[in-house]
Design a protein around this motif. Structure first.
Motif, PDB file in Angstrom:
ATOM      1  N   LYS A  20       0.829  -1.207   0.000  1.00 35.43           N
ATOM      2  CA  LYS A  20       0.000   0.000   0.000  1.00 35.43           C
ATOM      3  C   LYS A  20       0.861   1.254   0.000  1.00 35.43           C
ATOM      4  N   LEU A  21       1.974   1.233   0.741  1.00 35.67           N
ATOM      5  CA  LEU A  21       2.870   2.377   0.763  1.00 35.67           C
ATOM      6  C   LEU A  21       3.443   2.653  -0.625  1.00 35.67           C
ATOM      7  N   ILE A  22       3.860   1.579  -1.312  1.00 33.69           N
ATOM      8  CA  ILE A  22       4.442   1.763  -2.642  1.00 33.69           C
ATOM      9  C   ILE A  22       3.374   2.199  -3.633  1.00 33.69           C
ATOM     10  N   ALA A  23       2.137   1.667  -3.490  1.00 35.29           N
ATOM     11  CA  ALA A  23       1.049   2.107  -4.359  1.00 35.29           C
ATOM     12  C   ALA A  23       0.774   3.598  -4.155  1.00 35.29           C
ATOM     13  N   LEU A  24       0.809   4.054  -2.902  1.00 36.71           N
ATOM     14  CA  LEU A  24       0.621   5.477  -2.612  1.00 36.71           C
ATOM     15  C   LEU A  24       1.758   6.309  -3.201  1.00 36.71           C
ATOM     16  N   ALA A  25       2.986   5.757  -3.176  1.00 43.51           N
ATOM     17  CA  ALA A  25       4.124   6.471  -3.745  1.00 43.51           C
ATOM     18  C   ALA A  25       3.941   6.670  -5.250  1.00 43.51           C
ATOM     19  N   TYR A  26       3.484   5.613  -5.949  1.00 47.27           N
ATOM     20  CA  TYR A  26       3.243   5.747  -7.386  1.00 47.27           C
ATOM     21  C   TYR A  26       2.092   6.711  -7.667  1.00 47.27           C
ATOM     22  N   ALA A  27       1.068   6.687  -6.819  1.00 44.20           N
ATOM     23  CA  ALA A  27      -0.045   7.622  -6.991  1.00 44.20           C
ATOM     24  C   ALA A  27       0.429   9.062  -6.807  1.00 44.20           C
ATOM     25  N   ASP A  28       1.371   9.254  -5.884  1.00 42.92           N
ATOM     26  CA  ASP A  28       1.921  10.582  -5.639  1.00 42.92           C
ATOM     27  C   ASP A  28       2.676  11.116  -6.857  1.00 42.92           C
ATOM     28  N   ARG A  29       3.258  10.201  -7.645  1.00 40.35           N
ATOM     29  CA  ARG A  29       4.014  10.588  -8.839  1.00 40.35           C
ATOM     30  C   ARG A  29       3.206  10.358 -10.126  1.00 40.35           C
ATOM     31  N   HIS A  30       1.903  10.062  -9.978  1.00 40.89           N
ATOM     32  CA  HIS A  30       1.067   9.754 -11.143  1.00 40.89           C
ATOM     33  C   HIS A  30       0.794  10.994 -11.980  1.00 40.89           C
ATOM     34  N   ASN A  31       0.992  10.883 -13.299  1.00 40.83           N
ATOM     35  CA  ASN A  31       0.706  11.954 -14.240  1.00 40.83           C
ATOM     36  C   ASN A  31      -0.655  11.681 -14.863  1.00 40.83           C
ATOM     37  N   GLU A  32      -1.634  12.546 -14.594  1.00 41.51           N
ATOM     38  CA  GLU A  32      -2.998  12.304 -15.064  1.00 41.51           C
ATOM     39  C   GLU A  32      -3.102  12.344 -16.583  1.00 41.51           C
ATOM     40  N   GLU A  33      -2.232  13.103 -17.239  1.00 38.68           N
ATOM     41  CA  GLU A  33      -2.302  13.201 -18.703  1.00 38.68           C
ATOM     42  C   GLU A  33      -1.792  11.935 -19.377  1.00 38.68           C
ATOM     43  N   THR A  34      -0.679  11.403 -18.891  1.00 39.59           N
ATOM     44  CA  THR A  34      -0.106  10.198 -19.507  1.00 39.59           C
ATOM     45  C   THR A  34      -0.565   8.915 -18.816  1.00 39.59           C
ATOM     46  N   GLY A  66      -1.757  -6.231 -11.618  1.00 42.40           N
ATOM     47  CA  GLY A  66      -2.295  -5.415 -12.693  1.00 42.40           C
ATOM     48  C   GLY A  66      -2.370  -3.938 -12.370  1.00 42.40           C
ATOM     49  N   PHE A  67      -1.996  -3.564 -11.150  1.00 43.38           N
ATOM     50  CA  PHE A  67      -2.024  -2.151 -10.778  1.00 43.38           C
ATOM     51  C   PHE A  67      -0.948  -1.375 -11.542  1.00 43.38           C
ATOM     52  N   VAL A  83       9.136   2.991 -16.558  1.00 38.66           N
ATOM     53  CA  VAL A  83       7.943   3.827 -16.623  1.00 38.66           C
ATOM     54  C   VAL A  83       6.725   2.913 -16.546  1.00 38.66           C
ATOM     55  N   TYR A  84       5.926   3.052 -15.490  1.00 37.74           N
ATOM     56  CA  TYR A  84       4.758   2.201 -15.293  1.00 37.74           C
ATOM     57  C   TYR A  84       3.477   2.977 -15.587  1.00 37.74           C
ATOM     58  N   ARG A  85       2.542   2.305 -16.233  1.00 37.42           N
ATOM     59  CA  ARG A  85       1.192   2.844 -16.394  1.00 37.42           C
ATOM     60  C   ARG A  85       0.356   2.346 -15.214  1.00 37.42           C
ATOM     61  N   ILE A  86      -0.374   3.235 -14.582  1.00 36.60           N
ATOM     62  CA  ILE A  86      -1.154   2.887 -13.397  1.00 36.60           C
ATOM     63  C   ILE A  86      -2.605   2.660 -13.805  1.00 36.60           C
ATOM     64  N   ASP A  87      -3.116   1.474 -13.443  1.00 33.81           N
ATOM     65  CA  ASP A  87      -4.498   1.125 -13.745  1.00 33.81           C
ATOM     66  C   ASP A  87      -5.316   1.275 -12.465  1.00 33.81           C
ATOM     67  N   LEU A  88      -5.996   2.406 -12.326  1.00 32.66           N
ATOM     68  CA  LEU A  88      -6.758   2.665 -11.107  1.00 32.66           C
ATOM     69  C   LEU A  88      -7.974   1.750 -10.994  1.00 32.66           C
ATOM     70  N   GLU A  89      -8.436   1.191 -12.123  1.00 35.87           N
ATOM     71  CA  GLU A  89      -9.610   0.317 -12.077  1.00 35.87           C
ATOM     72  C   GLU A  89      -9.281  -1.050 -11.488  1.00 35.87           C
ATOM     73  N   SER A  90      -7.990  -1.403 -11.498  1.00 39.21           N
ATOM     74  CA  SER A  90      -7.609  -2.737 -11.011  1.00 39.21           C
ATOM     75  C   SER A  90      -7.280  -2.757  -9.527  1.00 39.21           C
ATOM     76  N   ILE A  91      -7.415  -1.616  -8.850  1.00 37.82           N
ATOM     77  CA  ILE A  91      -7.083  -1.568  -7.425  1.00 37.82           C
ATOM     78  C   ILE A  91      -8.106  -2.381  -6.632  1.00 37.82           C
ATOM     79  N   PRO A  92      -7.658  -3.371  -5.853  1.00 36.07           N
ATOM     80  CA  PRO A  92      -8.610  -4.120  -5.007  1.00 36.07           C
ATOM     81  C   PRO A  92      -9.202  -3.205  -3.954  1.00 36.07           C
ATOM     82  N   LYS A  93     -10.512  -3.015  -3.995  1.00 38.22           N
ATOM     83  CA  LYS A  93     -11.167  -2.104  -3.059  1.00 38.22           C
ATOM     84  C   LYS A  93     -11.397  -2.779  -1.710  1.00 38.22           C
ATOM     85  N   ALA A  94     -11.357  -1.976  -0.654  1.00 38.45           N
ATOM     86  CA  ALA A  94     -11.634  -2.489   0.688  1.00 38.45           C
ATOM     87  C   ALA A  94     -13.097  -2.900   0.788  1.00 38.45           C
TER      88      ALA A  94
END
Length: 251
Positions: A20-34, A66-67, A83-94
């Motif tokens: 979860k920490l690493i997922a948050l780190a990638y979200a912090d560096r996520h570019n919404e355009e790309t 798949g995240f 360079v990773y593409r982040i798939d927000l739809e694949s995040i396992p929801k609580a």
């Protein structure tokens, strides 16, 4: 930073705290355009206060889930940062709290009256012998030890905390002196012997702080008061140090 990505990851049901920490780190560096992010391994370790092996394992699990998807592109001076593409739809929801409270058999927990009745009918269990519990001395941590490493090519100093000696020296000597000190530190690290405690460090930020302090002492002993400068130190105000202490340009 993507607030949408951070909000989505905050509701993530991860397999471990490291994931979860690493997922948050990638979200912090996520570019919404790309839709991509490419933080360095050193930055990920610093963000989550984790060692390299733990970060690498967490990234691999997020990629398998798949995240994260490797785009094949690379960044950095050595082109080693994926360079990773982040798939927000694949995040396992609580899961909702009422689902998490279900038992393994899928039934809703019994009412207080039913639980009380069950306790009355249950047989009393024999107390566990103290010998059955493992000795605390035998318990060993499975967390791998953090090993010293070379100064990464993309490493950048962070802001020295207020009240520290290194911060006082940097503010007093000024931006030009500090930039020269950081550059000499980089050159030394690049050519230092490849040994633990010498060219390999556990904490390069702490090593830089010690370098700044020792350099200031050497200047005082030599009497020239400079590191690649004329000793004036330029603007010695706090504002003049923003590039250095905030992790800004030092190259």
């Amino acid at each position: 930073m993507s607030f949408a990505a951070l909000a989505a990851v905050s509701k993530m049901r991860a397999g471990s705290a490291a994931e979860k920490l690493i997922a948050l780190a990638y979200a912090d560096r996520h570019n919404e355009e790309t839709g991509c992010a490419y933080p360095s391994l050193a930055w990920l370790c610093e963000f989550g206060s984790l060692n390299r092996k733990t970060v690498i394992a967490a990234v691999a699990r997020l990629e398998a889930a798949g995240f994260l998807t490797d785009t094949g592109d690379r960044q950095g001076n050595t082109k080693q940062i994926k360079v990773y593409r982040i798939d927000l739809e694949s995040i396992p929801k609580a899961e909702p709290s009422h689902k998490r409270n279900r038992t393994e058999s899928g039934t809703v927990p019994k009412t207080a009256a039913e639980q009380s009745q069950k306790r009355d009918t249950d047989t009393v269990r024999e107390p566990t012998s103290p010998k059955a519990s493992p000795s605390p001395k035998r318990a060993r941590s499975t967390e791998p030890k953090l090993k010293p490493f070379r100064l990464p090519a993309d490493w950048r100093p962070t802001r020295f905390p207020d009240g520290t000696v290194a911060r006082e020296v940097a503010d007093r000597r000024g931006r030009d002196w500090s930039r020269a000190a950081v550059e000499s530190f980089r050159l030394w690290a690049a050519n230092a012997d490849d040994k633990d405690g010498v060219g390999r460090k556990l904490d390069w930020q702490a090593a830089l702080a010690k370098w700044i302090i020792e350099q200031d002492k050497r200047d005082g002993r030599s009497g020239n008061g400079r590191v690649g400068g004329n000793g004036s130190g330029g603007d010695r105000t706090l504002g003049a140090m923003q590039d250095f202490v905030s992790g800004g340009p030092v190259d």
